[in-house]
Design an enzyme around this catalytic site. Structure first.
Site, PDB file in Angstrom:
ATOM      1  CB  SER A   1      -4.905  -7.742  -2.903  1.00 52.15           C
ATOM      2  OG  SER A   1      -5.281  -8.281  -4.158  1.00 52.15           O
TER       3      SER A   1
ATOM      4  CE  LYS B   1      -3.094  -8.647  -7.289  1.00 51.17           C
ATOM      5  NZ  LYS B   1      -3.345  -7.980  -6.014  1.00 51.17           N
TER       6      LYS B   1
END
Length: 615
Positions: free
Chosen positions: A406, A202
């Site tokens: 996401s 991430k």
């Protein structure tokens, strides 16, 4: 006895009153003219009939998008400076092509690519498939541009003939992802960024914590970038009948090849077989006249926007209103909380559209078209819950555009089926929180914060004070909780296990093809493929497509029409470009986007893929 002349003060105010009267008269005249133009535009713009025989000219301009970004019509009126749109919805192009292929009035297709500025590969592929369907009708397809970048050239490669201006060239550079890293600057400014994340890959927070890309982020970016580049080069080589590896060699050898061609990019493109002809605009027009005929001293043609306006004229179609329907909702942009206009996914706005879909008894299935890098975790969950409620009434299918990553994947995960294009960017299953504090910056300026609170976290929301260990623990635990929820809802939606999903999560970004191989999507295809798949699953032989969108108010409709009919004031004044130049000087807006009032998550927790770009 002569009449006494008025005093100078009286004459001044009389003159001033006359000036104001003139200004008022001029304003009334302008308003009257605008109203006349508006009325003419409303009632007469489609009066001119289509030619009996003509070429269809496809003119994509600006950025290819799923849905036009809403702009205040008054702002549009003040800022318009080009006859070409800043955004072109890809479905306008596809509808034009799919209709024109069977329209006997359309004899050829001319691709005018001069005004296309930006397009994701996924969107180019969808338009390219429509170009293939048109070409299969046997009608010729001719592409032209003064110069080709790789987006323009991708579409041009679908044509029978590719024309290039002798002063132009074909510049293919490859795909890349480059970020701006701020750690050193933040240190010098004494700004503390407190980062909380779940997911090794991430990388959305890296610009604030590093001066360079991490190895994990580089590894993941290389994976999807190489996949997209391979898809681009293979398709161009196939369409242009070029040997495998040609495009890669063309880019690698460009300096040497260009030197041999005397610096002439156009001649090099012709010699290499990237284009078929070199022609000036005038020469091309004359060639087209000889092939498709002449109307008003120009080649016989109609642009796709005018063609569409005729197609969309209200017509009486008996029985169509009683047909079962497949609903389509477009979710385009960053995911934020509350009501939002087109170009942003507002949790309240999209929830209202889903509620409208549930109330429509003609809908047998709903297709949600997602083109989003994600955003607020809270807003994503609000939307996912509304999708779940909709599934109690009808099946919901997701069609992914250039990206559904996401938060975009969060809202997609529970759908009955997920479709993506091979070059969609998706996944990025991870969470991050970001809290800046400025106590050190303020201290350097002689500004200090002090006070008293009833608890150790009473100052948790103050950016002028250090973040306490207790507050940091709360935020990290919240991030971990959201990540575990993410894994759980994906596992449930994909009928898998949390352990299996963890293997493809950790914030990794996947292409649509990679996601299919890892079980994150069910099928590869376009929006039209998804609609047809939904209809087939519902055993529908005949159906209509219902697009569900936010209804414009009367004022919005009126002002939008007015903006489309009027001349831009800044264009008259020559003041339309300065602010664009100023914006180009500003650094990346990732942080500003995150902390803006509209984009903020209530808990500062984000499901967003800042590294997802659509090359």
């Amino acid at each position: 006895m002569s009449k006494e002349k008025p005093g100078i003060i009286r004459r001044f105010f009389r003159l001033l009153g006359g000036v104001f009267s003139l200004i008022r008269w001029l304003l009334n005249a302008v308003i009257a003219i605008v109203m006349v133009v508006l009325i003419i535009n409303l009632f007469a713009q489609d009066a001119k009939p289509l030619p009996e025989k003509a070429a269809l000219t496809l003119v994509p301009s600006g950025t290819l998008v799923e849905q036009r970004t809403f702009a205040d019509p008054i702002t549009q009126l003040m800022e318009q400076s080009s006859p070409y749109d800043a955004e072109t919805p890809i479905h306008d192009l596809i509808e034009s092509l799919d209709t024109a292929k069977n329209d006997k009035r359309v004899t050829a297709l001319v691709l005018d690519l001069n005004h296309l500025q930006q397009a994701g590969l996924s969107k180019l592929q969808e338009v390219g498939q429509a170009l293939e369907r048109f070409r299969a009708s046997g009608k010729p397809v001719i592409a032209y541009a003064d110069t080709y970048d790789q987006s323009r050239y991708y579409l041009a490669s679908f044509a029978d003939e590719v024309y290039l201006n002798p002063m132009g060239g074909v510049l293919i550079t490859g795909f890349g992802y480059y970020g701006t890293y701020l750690q050193e600057a933040l240190d010098k400014l004494h700004i503390n960024f407190h980062i909380f994340r779940a997911g090794t890959y991430k990388s959305a927070v890296e610009p604030f914590t590093r001066n360079s890309m991490s190895n994990a982020a580089r590894e993941n970016a290389a994976s999807w970038l190489n996949d997209l580049w391979a898809a681009y080069t293979a398709r161009v080589e196939q369409l242009r009948d070029l040997p495998p590896g040609f495009v890669e060699r063309y880019v690698a050898e460009l300096p040497e090849s260009l030197a041999t061609a005397g610096g002439d990019l156009a001649r090099l493109a012709l010699n290499k077989g990237l284009v078929d002809h070199l022609a000036t605009r005038t020469e091309l027009t004359e060639k087209l006249k000889s092939r498709v005929g002449v109307i008003d001293n120009d080649y016989a043609h109609i642009d796709h926007k005018t063609y569409l306006s005729h197609l969309r004229l209200p017509t009486l179609q008996p029985g169509k209103q009683t047909q079962p329907a497949i609903g389509v909702i477009v979710a385009n942009g960053n995911i934020v909380d509350g009501p939002q206009p087109e170009g942003t996914i507002g949790s309240e706005t999209l929830s209202n559209l889903l509620q409208r879909a549930r109330e429509d008894s003609s809908l047998k299935a709903l297709v949600l078209r997602i083109d989003s890098p994600g955003g607020s975790a809270f807003a994503s969950e609000v939307i996912r819950n509304e999708i779940s409620e909709t599934q109690k009434i009808m099946p919901v299918y997701v069609s992914m555009g250039s990206m559904a990553a996401s938060g975009g994947y969060w809202i997609a995960a529970g759908a009955n089926q997920i479709w993506a294009t091979p070059t969609t960017l998706t996944g990025s299953i991870g969470v991050f929180g970001l809290v800046p504090t400025f106590e050190n910056s303020l201290e350097k300026l002689g500004i200090h914060s002090d006070g008293i609170g009833t608890t150790s976290i009473a100052d948790m929301n103050r950016l002028d004070r250090p973040l306490s260990p207790q507050a940091a623990q709360i935020l990290q635990l919240s991030v971990d909780n959201i990540y575990n929820r993410f894994l759980s809802l994906v596992a449930q939606g994909r009928e898998s296990t949390i352990q299996s999903i963890e293997q493809v999560a950790e914030g990794r970004v996947w292409t649509g093809q990679q996601a299919l191989e890892r079980g994150l999507v069910d099928a590869l295809g376009t929006l039209q493929d998804t609609i047809e798949g939904a209809a087939k699953a519902q055993n529908l032989e005949h159906w209509q497509v219902k697009h569900i969108s936010r209804p414009l108010t009367f004022q919005e409709q009126f002002l939008k029409q007015l903006a489309g009919s009027a001349v831009s004031l800044p264009r008259w004044l020559g003041t339309d470009a300065w602010h664009r130049k100023l914006m180009n000087l500003l650094p990346t807006g990732e942080f500003a986007e995150l902390i803006s009032a509209d984009a903020r998550d209530p808990h500062n927790l984000y499901l967003k893929c800042l590294s997802c770009v659509a090359p």
